[in-house]
Design a protein around this motif. Structure first.
Motif, PDB file in Angstrom:
ATOM      1  N   UNK A  17       0.830  -1.204   0.000  1.00  0.00           N
ATOM      2  CA  UNK A  17       0.000   0.000   0.000  1.00  0.00           C
ATOM      3  C   UNK A  17       0.870   1.260   0.000  1.00  0.00           C
ATOM      4  N   UNK A  18       1.928   1.261   0.808  1.00  0.00           N
ATOM      5  CA  UNK A  18       2.829   2.408   0.859  1.00  0.00           C
ATOM      6  C   UNK A  18       3.518   2.618  -0.488  1.00  0.00           C
ATOM      7  N   UNK A  19       4.006   1.536  -1.075  1.00  0.00           N
ATOM      8  CA  UNK A  19       4.706   1.636  -2.360  1.00  0.00           C
ATOM      9  C   UNK A  19       3.771   2.138  -3.450  1.00  0.00           C
ATOM     10  N   UNK A  20       2.553   1.631  -3.454  1.00  0.00           N
ATOM     11  CA  UNK A  20       1.579   2.064  -4.451  1.00  0.00           C
ATOM     12  C   UNK A  20       1.252   3.541  -4.282  1.00  0.00           C
ATOM     13  N   UNK A  21       1.100   3.990  -3.044  1.00  0.00           N
ATOM     14  CA  UNK A  21       0.823   5.397  -2.776  1.00  0.00           C
ATOM     15  C   UNK A  21       1.968   6.273  -3.260  1.00  0.00           C
ATOM     16  N   UNK A  22       3.196   5.869  -2.981  1.00  0.00           N
ATOM     17  CA  UNK A  22       4.349   6.646  -3.429  1.00  0.00           C
ATOM     18  C   UNK A  22       4.471   6.649  -4.951  1.00  0.00           C
ATOM     19  N   UNK A  23       4.128   5.529  -5.567  1.00  0.00           N
ATOM     20  CA  UNK A  23       4.144   5.464  -7.031  1.00  0.00           C
ATOM     21  C   UNK A  23       3.157   6.481  -7.607  1.00  0.00           C
ATOM     22  N   UNK A  24       1.981   6.558  -7.000  1.00  0.00           N
ATOM     23  CA  UNK A  24       0.983   7.509  -7.477  1.00  0.00           C
ATOM     24  C   UNK A  24       1.431   8.955  -7.228  1.00  0.00           C
ATOM     25  N   UNK A  25       2.095   9.189  -6.098  1.00  0.00           N
ATOM     26  CA  UNK A  25       2.629  10.534  -5.838  1.00  0.00           C
ATOM     27  C   UNK A  25       3.646  10.927  -6.902  1.00  0.00           C
ATOM     28  N   UNK A  26       4.506   9.988  -7.259  1.00  0.00           N
ATOM     29  CA  UNK A  26       5.507  10.249  -8.296  1.00  0.00           C
ATOM     30  C   UNK A  26       4.829  10.502  -9.643  1.00  0.00           C
ATOM     31  N   UNK A  27       3.808   9.727  -9.927  1.00  0.00           N
ATOM     32  CA  UNK A  27       3.039   9.909 -11.166  1.00  0.00           C
ATOM     33  C   UNK A  27       2.397  11.298 -11.196  1.00  0.00           C
ATOM     34  N   UNK A  28       1.805  11.695 -10.066  1.00  0.00           N
ATOM     35  CA  UNK A  28       1.177  13.010 -10.001  1.00  0.00           C
ATOM     36  C   UNK A  28       2.196  14.126 -10.217  1.00  0.00           C
ATOM     37  N   UNK A  29       3.388  13.958  -9.643  1.00  0.00           N
ATOM     38  CA  UNK A  29       4.443  14.952  -9.862  1.00  0.00           C
ATOM     39  C   UNK A  29       4.825  15.028 -11.331  1.00  0.00           C
ATOM     40  N   UNK A  30       4.908  13.889 -11.979  1.00  0.00           N
ATOM     41  CA  UNK A  30       5.281  13.867 -13.394  1.00  0.00           C
ATOM     42  C   UNK A  30       4.238  14.582 -14.248  1.00  0.00           C
ATOM     43  N   UNK A  31       2.996  14.488 -13.855  1.00  0.00           N
ATOM     44  CA  UNK A  31       1.938  15.162 -14.615  1.00  0.00           C
ATOM     45  C   UNK A  31       1.953  16.677 -14.409  1.00  0.00           C
ATOM     46  N   UNK A  32       2.506  17.122 -13.287  1.00  0.00           N
ATOM     47  CA  UNK A  32       2.523  18.548 -12.965  1.00  0.00           C
ATOM     48  C   UNK A  32       3.959  19.051 -12.872  1.00  0.00           C
ATOM     49  N   UNK A  33       4.785  18.659 -13.821  1.00  0.00           N
ATOM     50  CA  UNK A  33       6.209  18.983 -13.761  1.00  0.00           C
ATOM     51  C   UNK A  33       6.498  20.471 -13.616  1.00  0.00           C
ATOM     52  N   UNK A  34       5.685  21.294 -14.161  1.00  0.00           N
ATOM     53  CA  UNK A  34       5.957  22.727 -14.092  1.00  0.00           C
ATOM     54  C   UNK A  34       5.901  23.257 -12.657  1.00  0.00           C
ATOM     55  N   UNK A  35       5.176  22.591 -11.780  1.00  0.00           N
ATOM     56  CA  UNK A  35       5.023  23.115 -10.427  1.00  0.00           C
ATOM     57  C   UNK A  35       5.669  22.258  -9.344  1.00  0.00           C
ATOM     58  N   UNK A  36       5.854  20.964  -9.562  1.00  0.00           N
ATOM     59  CA  UNK A  36       6.351  20.131  -8.477  1.00  0.00           C
ATOM     60  C   UNK A  36       7.657  19.419  -8.753  1.00  0.00           C
ATOM     61  N   UNK A  37       8.359  19.843  -9.757  1.00  0.00           N
ATOM     62  CA  UNK A  37       9.562  19.118 -10.190  1.00  0.00           C
ATOM     63  C   UNK A  37      10.620  18.999  -9.110  1.00  0.00           C
ATOM     64  N   UNK A  38      10.707  19.989  -8.208  1.00  0.00           N
ATOM     65  CA  UNK A  38      11.763  19.936  -7.190  1.00  0.00           C
ATOM     66  C   UNK A  38      11.538  18.842  -6.155  1.00  0.00           C
ATOM     67  N   UNK A  39      10.350  18.281  -6.098  1.00  0.00           N
ATOM     68  CA  UNK A  39      10.044  17.204  -5.154  1.00  0.00           C
ATOM     69  C   UNK A  39      10.358  15.816  -5.721  1.00  0.00           C
ATOM     70  N   UNK A  40      10.650  15.744  -7.007  1.00  0.00           N
ATOM     71  CA  UNK A  40      10.853  14.447  -7.661  1.00  0.00           C
ATOM     72  C   UNK A  40      11.946  13.606  -6.999  1.00  0.00           C
ATOM     73  N   UNK A  41      13.142  14.131  -6.729  1.00  0.00           N
ATOM     74  CA  UNK A  41      14.178  13.284  -6.126  1.00  0.00           C
ATOM     75  C   UNK A  41      13.758  12.688  -4.774  1.00  0.00           C
ATOM     76  N   UNK A  42      13.114  13.483  -3.950  1.00  0.00           N
ATOM     77  CA  UNK A  42      12.684  13.010  -2.631  1.00  0.00           C
ATOM     78  C   UNK A  42      11.614  11.914  -2.757  1.00  0.00           C
TER      79      UNK A  42
END
Length: 66
Positions: A17-42
């Motif tokens: 469940x944790x891994x799936x949630x983090x995967x979705x968070x990463x996916x959401x960041x990828x969709x909004x690269x213009x605003x959340x790109x600095x969070x990608x490495x974390x």
């Protein structure tokens, strides 16, 4: 032994469940690269660690089954 196996299954369910949630968070960041790109490495590092832990737990479960 059976209790350990059941505890491991519960841990795997939680880790999945944790891994799936983090995967979705990463996916959401990828969709909004213009605003959340600095969070990608974390978030990517967190997802990596979650999937690593999940894989290790699944390996331990497989070892108890065999």
């Amino acid at each position: 032994m059976a209790e350990d196996k059941e505890q491991l299954k519960a841990q795997i369910k939680k880790l999945n469940a944790q891994a799936t949630n983090l995967k979705m968070n990463l996916h959401d960041l990828a969709e909004a690269l213009a605003t959340g790109w600095e969070k990608i490495p974390e978030v990517a590092a967190q997802a990596y660690e979650a999937y690593k832990s999940l894989t290790e737990a699944r390996s331990r479960l497989a070892a108890t089954s065999g």
